[in-house]
Design a protein around this motif. Structure first.
Motif, mmCIF file in Angstrom:
data_model
loop_
_atom_site.group_PDB
_atom_site.id
_atom_site.type_symbol
_atom_site.label_atom_id
_atom_site.label_comp_id
_atom_site.label_asym_id
_atom_site.label_seq_id
_atom_site.Cartn_x
_atom_site.Cartn_y
_atom_site.Cartn_z
ATOM 1 N N SER A 69 -1.920 -34.612 1.650
ATOM 2 C CA SER A 69 -1.795 -33.568 0.468
ATOM 3 C C SER A 69 -3.043 -32.651 0.446
ATOM 4 O O SER A 69 -2.883 -31.441 -0.062
ATOM 5 N N TYR A 104 -5.001 -31.830 3.227
ATOM 6 C CA TYR A 104 -4.799 -31.359 4.305
ATOM 7 C C TYR A 104 -4.219 -30.002 4.344
ATOM 8 O O TYR A 104 -4.696 -28.825 4.739
ATOM 9 N N VAL A 105 -2.967 -29.946 3.402
ATOM 10 C CA VAL A 105 -2.263 -28.727 3.116
ATOM 11 C C VAL A 105 -2.977 -27.604 2.486
ATOM 12 O O VAL A 105 -2.889 -26.538 2.581
ATOM 13 N N ARG A 106 -3.623 -28.256 1.376
ATOM 14 C CA ARG A 106 -4.429 -27.399 0.385
ATOM 15 C C ARG A 106 -5.566 -26.752 1.303
ATOM 16 O O ARG A 106 -5.949 -25.614 0.774
ATOM 17 N N ASP A 123 -5.731 -25.973 4.371
ATOM 18 C CA ASP A 123 -5.237 -24.943 5.251
ATOM 19 C C ASP A 123 -5.184 -23.708 4.361
ATOM 20 O O ASP A 123 -5.290 -22.525 4.757
ATOM 21 N N ARG A 124 -4.443 -24.154 3.284
ATOM 22 C CA ARG A 124 -4.027 -22.686 2.451
ATOM 23 C C ARG A 124 -5.222 -21.947 1.937
ATOM 24 O O ARG A 124 -5.344 -20.626 1.858
ATOM 25 N N ASN A 172 -3.974 -25.896 10.381
ATOM 26 C CA ASN A 172 -4.645 -26.855 10.933
ATOM 27 C C ASN A 172 -6.011 -27.030 10.766
ATOM 28 O O ASN A 172 -6.652 -27.822 11.707
ATOM 29 N N GLU A 191 1.486 -26.160 9.877
ATOM 30 C CA GLU A 191 0.953 -27.265 9.392
ATOM 31 C C GLU A 191 1.419 -28.652 9.778
ATOM 32 O O GLU A 191 2.600 -29.023 9.378
#
Length: 405
Positions: free
Chosen positions: A58, A60-62, A64-65, A71, A132
């Motif tokens: 959870s 990781y995605v934030r 990246d954005r 990644n 991702e």
């Protein structure tokens, strides 16, 4: 439960535990800020906590954005792990290197890990890695023209560090004469072996993709991270054991002593309620005791006060009768002297309950005095065990009741 939800929980938990271990050891580092080993331990735990934060799906995605690079959280996590490996290496140098070699070894270690980290950065940005993949990054980009070389450099660097940690810690644990430190080193070596299992699982998944199959992906996606979680918990336990281990054992011993003394103390309390600073709620010893060390100390004092309160009701003749009963009792697992003292104590409580006063009070010394609190506690525990055994035997209790009458 999916792999993503499982890793969300386990990674967050291990990150929080690593952060707690960092705060725990930071207290020691503030007392000794020049200690290289403590610096390494604190830095390793902090970097590990940050790495877990980055690879928690959870988060990781934030990340990246937020940074706008697909990644990039994987790169940050790998960099933090390499820095954690460097910190662990410095910790080993601080523990085992001779003072004259420390500076040279530190420079060489920093240079080696710096080269590995730079290589990883170049390999990561060499080719675009679209999409991702917080869970299956290694297997999805395993091809040699993608992130495969990056993964190999990372796994090799981290694996060599873990092997060095296990190689340094385990043999030393067998020669150190301090039990807690020896156990700490064994746990550190064992945790490193578990994390090596994580690297092997990752490598299995990558090699499987090179061989054209995805059947081995689960080893890299789920089983590897779980081994890393287990290894982290063991390593954290190893680094912090000398402190919490001693405290836990001390608490357990105090709690056990409190429960052993409680029945005898409660019998004295019923005979003389004024001895108690803390009023009991039950005749049974409580399982949870707040500030057990203080309560145990109070218990010893109050048992002594209760014994002194029996002296006006117990003369030498009554004590001799009680000791004669004790010789006939033949209680198992209790010393003869402790059994005699317990019988005298049980008889004195019964005589006081009937309100009988002797003509020559204070002639009998209830328990042998001991200037050492630890030795006195051992003695009182033996007496308390014998006292409980006597109260459980109906024949002995009846005989003491007749003597008291």
């Amino acid at each position: 439960m999916t792999a993503t939800s499982t890793l969300n929980i386990t990674h967050a938990l291990c990150g929080a535990i690593s952060l707690f271990a960092f705060a725990y050891k930071l207290i020691d580092l503030r007392r000794d800020p020049e200690n290289l080993a403590l610096r390494g331990v604190c830095s390793a735990r902090l970097c590990t906590a940050l790495a877990y934060l980055c690879i928690t799906p959870s988060c990781y995605v934030r990340i990246d954005r937020l940074l706008g690079i697909p990644n990039v959280a994987e790169l940050l996590a790998s960099a933090f792990i390499v820095l954690s490996a460097l910190s662990s290496h410095l910790n080993m140098i601080g523990w085992f290197a001779s003072p004259g070699d420390i500076r040279c070894k530190v420079i060489r270690a920093c240079a080696a890990y710096g080269v590995a980290l730079t290589t990883m950065l170049v390999l990561f940005f060499r080719t675009p890695l679209p999409g991702e993949h917080p869970v299956d990054f290694e297997t999805h980009f395993a091809a040699l023209d993608q992130a495969g070389p990056f993964v190999i450099v990372f796994l090799g660097t981290y694996g060599l560090n873990l092997a060095n940690t296990a190689r340094s810690a385990f043999p030393s644990s067998r020669t150190i004469g301090r039990p807690w430190l020896s156990s700490s080193l064994r746990l550190t070596a064992l945790g490193s072996i578990f994390v090596i299992g994580y690297l092997c699982c990752k490598l299995i998944g990558v090699v499987g993709r090179w061989a054209g199959t995805d059947r081995l992906d689960m080893a890299a996606i789920l089983w590897g991270p779980l081994l890393a979680n287990l290894g982290t918990l063991v390593i954290v336990g190893g680094y912090t054991m000398p402190i919490w281990g001693r405290r836990t054992v001390a608490w357990y011993r105090h709690h056990r002593s409190f429960r052993r003394l409680y029945p005898m103390w409660f019998a004295l309390y019923r005979a003389t309620p004024d001895i108690a600073l803390f009023r009991p709620r039950s005749a049974r010893p409580p399982w949870f005791v707040r500030d057990v060390e203080t309560r145990l100390y109070r218990l010893i004092i109050e048992i002594r006060d209760g014994q002194r309160s029996l002296r006006p009701h117990l003369d030498e003749i009554a004590a001799q009768l009680a000791q004669r009963v004790a010789r006939q009792a033949c209680l198992r697992r209790t010393e003869p002297e402790a059994t005699m003292e317990a019988c005298v104590l049980a008889l004195g409580i019964r005589i006081k309950g009937r309100g009988v006063l002797v003509r020559t009070p204070g002639q009998y010394q209830m328990c042998r005095p001991d200037p050492s609190l630890a030795a006195e506690l051992v003695w009182l525990e033996q007496v308390a065990d014998a006292f409980s055994a006597i109260e459980r035997q109906e024949r002995l209790s009846t005989l003491l009741d007749r003597l008291a009458a």
